[in-house]
Motif scaffolding. Structure first.
Motif, PDB file in Angstrom:
ATOM      1  N   LEU A   2      15.585  -9.513   7.078  1.00 27.07           N
ATOM      2  CA  LEU A   2      15.002  -9.702   5.739  1.00 27.07           C
ATOM      3  C   LEU A   2      14.506  -8.340   5.262  1.00 27.07           C
ATOM      4  N   ASP A   3      15.343  -7.675   4.461  1.00 25.72           N
ATOM      5  CA  ASP A   3      15.142  -6.261   4.188  1.00 25.72           C
ATOM      6  C   ASP A   3      13.896  -5.951   3.370  1.00 25.72           C
ATOM      7  N   TRP A   4      13.329  -4.794   3.677  1.00 26.93           N
ATOM      8  CA  TRP A   4      12.203  -4.194   2.957  1.00 26.93           C
ATOM      9  C   TRP A   4      11.043  -5.179   2.797  1.00 26.93           C
ATOM     10  N   THR A   5      10.517  -5.564   3.953  1.00 24.74           N
ATOM     11  CA  THR A   5       9.403  -6.508   4.014  1.00 24.74           C
ATOM     12  C   THR A   5       8.120  -5.748   4.333  1.00 24.74           C
ATOM     13  N   LEU A   6       7.056  -6.086   3.618  1.00 20.45           N
ATOM     14  CA  LEU A   6       5.746  -5.471   3.827  1.00 20.45           C
ATOM     15  C   LEU A   6       4.824  -6.458   4.526  1.00 20.45           C
ATOM     16  N   THR A   7       4.167  -6.011   5.579  1.00 21.87           N
ATOM     17  CA  THR A   7       3.124  -6.798   6.230  1.00 21.87           C
ATOM     18  C   THR A   7       1.881  -5.937   6.389  1.00 21.87           C
ATOM     19  N   LYS A   8       0.758  -6.616   6.505  1.00 20.91           N
ATOM     20  CA  LYS A   8      -0.524  -5.917   6.518  1.00 20.91           C
ATOM     21  C   LYS A   8      -1.359  -6.392   7.701  1.00 20.91           C
ATOM     22  N   GLY A   9      -2.181  -5.490   8.226  1.00 18.86           N
ATOM     23  CA  GLY A   9      -3.077  -5.855   9.312  1.00 18.86           C
ATOM     24  C   GLY A   9      -4.125  -4.790   9.521  1.00 18.86           C
ATOM     25  N   ILE A  10      -4.648  -4.741  10.713  1.00 23.70           N
ATOM     26  CA  ILE A  10      -5.639  -3.729  11.060  1.00 23.70           C
ATOM     27  C   ILE A  10      -5.244  -3.066  12.376  1.00 23.70           C
ATOM     28  N   VAL A  11      -5.852  -1.932  12.647  1.00 23.85           N
ATOM     29  CA  VAL A  11      -5.730  -1.319  13.965  1.00 23.85           C
ATOM     30  C   VAL A  11      -6.560  -2.162  14.923  1.00 23.85           C
ATOM     31  N   SER A  12      -5.905  -2.759  15.921  1.00 21.51           N
ATOM     32  CA  SER A  12      -6.595  -3.644  16.858  1.00 21.51           C
ATOM     33  C   SER A  12      -7.134  -2.899  18.069  1.00 21.51           C
ATOM     34  N   ILE A  36      -3.895  -1.239   8.074  1.00 23.98           N
ATOM     35  CA  ILE A  36      -2.585  -0.610   8.268  1.00 23.98           C
ATOM     36  C   ILE A  36      -1.522  -1.480   7.604  1.00 23.98           C
ATOM     37  N   PHE A  37      -0.381  -0.862   7.300  1.00 26.75           N
ATOM     38  CA  PHE A  37       0.708  -1.554   6.610  1.00 26.75           C
ATOM     39  C   PHE A  37       2.025  -1.194   7.292  1.00 26.75           C
ATOM     40  N   ALA A  38       2.879  -2.193   7.461  1.00 27.51           N
ATOM     41  CA  ALA A  38       4.182  -1.980   8.091  1.00 27.51           C
ATOM     42  C   ALA A  38       5.284  -2.392   7.133  1.00 27.51           C
ATOM     43  N   ILE A  39       6.333  -1.574   7.065  1.00 27.72           N
ATOM     44  CA  ILE A  39       7.501  -1.896   6.242  1.00 27.72           C
ATOM     45  C   ILE A  39       8.725  -1.879   7.149  1.00 27.72           C
ATOM     46  N   GLY A  40       9.545  -2.900   7.025  1.00 30.72           N
ATOM     47  CA  GLY A  40      10.745  -2.969   7.853  1.00 30.72           C
ATOM     48  C   GLY A  40      11.651  -4.098   7.431  1.00 30.72           C
ATOM     49  N   ASN A  41      12.518  -4.486   8.347  1.00 25.38           N
ATOM     50  CA  ASN A  41      13.538  -5.492   8.050  1.00 25.38           C
ATOM     51  C   ASN A  41      13.522  -6.593   9.109  1.00 25.38           C
ATOM     52  N   PRO A  42      12.436  -7.377   9.197  1.00 24.00           N
ATOM     53  CA  PRO A  42      12.349  -8.404  10.246  1.00 24.00           C
ATOM     54  C   PRO A  42      13.403  -9.479  10.065  1.00 24.00           C
ATOM     55  N   PHE A  43      14.124  -9.771  11.165  1.00 21.16           N
ATOM     56  CA  PHE A  43      15.180 -10.786  11.145  1.00 21.16           C
ATOM     57  C   PHE A  43      16.215 -10.504  10.059  1.00 21.16           C
ATOM     58  N   ASN A  71       5.718   3.302  -3.379  1.00 16.81           N
ATOM     59  CA  ASN A  71       5.877   4.722  -3.054  1.00 16.81           C
ATOM     60  C   ASN A  71       6.627   4.941  -1.737  1.00 16.81           C
ATOM     61  N   ALA A  72       6.492   3.999  -0.803  1.00 18.85           N
ATOM     62  CA  ALA A  72       7.087   4.183   0.517  1.00 18.85           C
ATOM     63  C   ALA A  72       8.447   3.513   0.670  1.00 18.85           C
ATOM     64  N   ARG A  73       8.757   2.529  -0.156  1.00 17.06           N
ATOM     65  CA  ARG A  73       9.945   1.697   0.035  1.00 17.06           C
ATOM     66  C   ARG A  73      11.232   2.503   0.118  1.00 17.06           C
ATOM     67  N   ASP A  74      11.394   3.480  -0.754  1.00 18.79           N
ATOM     68  CA  ASP A  74      12.657   4.226  -0.806  1.00 18.79           C
ATOM     69  C   ASP A  74      12.915   5.042   0.449  1.00 18.79           C
ATOM     70  N   SER A  75      11.886   5.306   1.236  1.00 18.24           N
ATOM     71  CA  SER A  75      12.065   6.103   2.448  1.00 18.24           C
ATOM     72  C   SER A  75      12.446   5.246   3.653  1.00 18.24           C
ATOM     73  N   VAL A  76      12.326   3.937   3.524  1.00 15.04           N
ATOM     74  CA  VAL A  76      12.627   3.028   4.624  1.00 15.04           C
ATOM     75  C   VAL A  76      14.095   2.603   4.541  1.00 15.04           C
ATOM     76  N   VAL A  77      14.762   2.578   5.682  1.00 17.94           N
ATOM     77  CA  VAL A  77      16.188   2.246   5.709  1.00 17.94           C
ATOM     78  C   VAL A  77      16.430   1.039   6.599  1.00 17.94           C
ATOM     79  N   PHE A  78      17.559   0.394   6.351  1.00 21.25           N
ATOM     80  CA  PHE A  78      18.036  -0.718   7.180  1.00 21.25           C
ATOM     81  C   PHE A  78      19.148  -0.196   8.078  1.00 21.25           C
ATOM     82  N   ILE A  79      19.012  -0.399   9.383  1.00 19.56           N
ATOM     83  CA  ILE A  79      19.992   0.105  10.360  1.00 19.56           C
ATOM     84  C   ILE A  79      20.696  -1.073  11.025  1.00 19.56           C
TER      85      ILE A  79
END
Length: 353
Positions: free
Chosen positions: A158-168, A149-156, A42-50
């Motif tokens: 590597l486009d449209w990558t999902l990672t998961k964690g918690i509020v620390s 929490i979940f983060a979507i981005g382009n680390p290094f 649901n969220a992927r299409d809203s994330v862009v690579f800059i």
């Protein structure tokens, strides 16, 4: 010779065919896995690579070239094609290109930026532009340590990558050498790396709760401590950037210097912000604040601001950041010390404009 003969006989023996392994049916995915998959879809299409570029001049030929500078992530904000990202993603760049999840690419223009919040707004598209779906907006006011929490981005890259964690942790601050501290940051343990900057931080309902902005890492890679600008700050700053191209911070009209302030704190034993200058016509001048003066013996302290609305302040960046919680025209209470006497003043905040 005997060993060679035995080896030859063994090689001539037929090798039995390997029996195929049976695939074990997996069964249904767990409920939390299904929820995570749906969240990403649901969220992927809203994330862009800059990707950013800068212009360099060849001193020999005098030709100007555009060379790659860096990359990051962003989020489509509205149907008009505004994209939000971090200021440090586009800082120092002369151009930016935005790629959507569907493969479309656009040259972006800079609409506005607020370095003190590490936020920037780009604009893509044109006539007939159709923006992809937008991530629903949440709130950061009621976040709790421990929630997913979940983060979507382009680390290094590597486009449209999902990672998961918690509020620390909540309400973290990162000091700034040249301006206000970046306050109210969300600390997470999600794997955030270079390239994730500017991407969305989502809660388990798929709502935007922050913009990933920084990591704490001696190596430059994820070390389990990352920070995000809370969405409540985004909601306050981005509309101003879209409308005016800049963020007008509420101000008192006082001037200070972090290095000199630290020296005066050590010499005087007073923990606060030493007023070193006052802008003419400002609320600080109208309230009668007295700045420090210079003499043959050095700096003679004037007023020292020790608290804002009852909350202690000890650095100029801390004071500026606390002012950012208010709007121009609102009244705040300063606790001020001078010559061993403490008093409280009420001041109406001015606009940085």
């Amino acid at each position: 010779m005997l060993l060679a003969a035995v080896a030859s006989l063994l090689l001539l023996q037929p090798v039995p065919a390997a029996a195929p392994r049976t695939v074990t049916p997996r069964g249904d995915l767990a409920a939390d896995e299904k929820a995570t998959i749906d969240l990403f879809r649901n969220a992927r299409d809203s994330v862009v690579f800059i990707s950013t570029s800068r212009r360099v001049a060849d001193v020999w030929t005098r030709n100007v070239y555009s060379v790659p500078k860096g990359s990051g992530s962003g989020l489509v904000w509205d149907e008009a094609g505004h994209v939000i990202t971090n200021y440090h993603v586009i800082e120092g760049a002369s151009g930016a290109q935005v790629q959507l999840a569907d493969g479309r690419q656009f040259n972006a223009t800079l609409v506005g930026a607020s370095p003190q919040h590490d936020l920037a707004v780009l604009k893509i598209g044109g006539v007939g532009f159709k923006a992809p779906g937008r991530v629903p907006i949440g709130t950061s006011a009621n976040l709790q340590v421990g929630q997913n929490i979940f983060a979507i981005g382009n680390p290094f890259g590597l486009d449209w990558t999902l990672t998961k964690g918690i509020v620390s942790a909540l309400d973290r601050s990162l000091p700034s050498e040249n301006g206000p501290d970046i306050r109210h940051l969300i600390q997470t343990d999600a794997a955030i790396n270079p390239g994730n900057s500017g991407g969305p931080l989502l809660d388990s309902a798929g709502r935007l709760i922050g913009i990933n902005t920084a990591i704490y890492s001696p190596s430059g890679a994820s070390a389990g401590i990352s920070f995000a600008v809370p969405v409540d700050t985004v909601m306050r700053v981005v509309p101003q950037l879209i409308a005016n191209g800049r963020y007008a911070q509420p101000v008192l009209g006082v001037e200070s210097d972090e290095e000199l302030n630290e020296r005066l704190k050590r010499l005087s034993g007073i923990n606060g912000v030493f007023v070193l200058g006052i802008n003419p016509g400002s609320s600080a001048q109208r309230a009668g604040l007295v700045p420090a003066t210079r003499s043959m013996r050095g700096v003679v302290p004037g007023d020292v601001i020790t608290a804002l609305n009852g909350k202690p302040v000890s650095r100029f960046g801390d004071l500026l950041a606390r002012l950012d919680d208010f709007q121009a025209g609102e009244t705040v209470e300063l606790t001020v010390q001078r010559n061993g006497t403490t008093r409280k003043l009420s001041l109406a905040l001015d606009s940085a404009d």
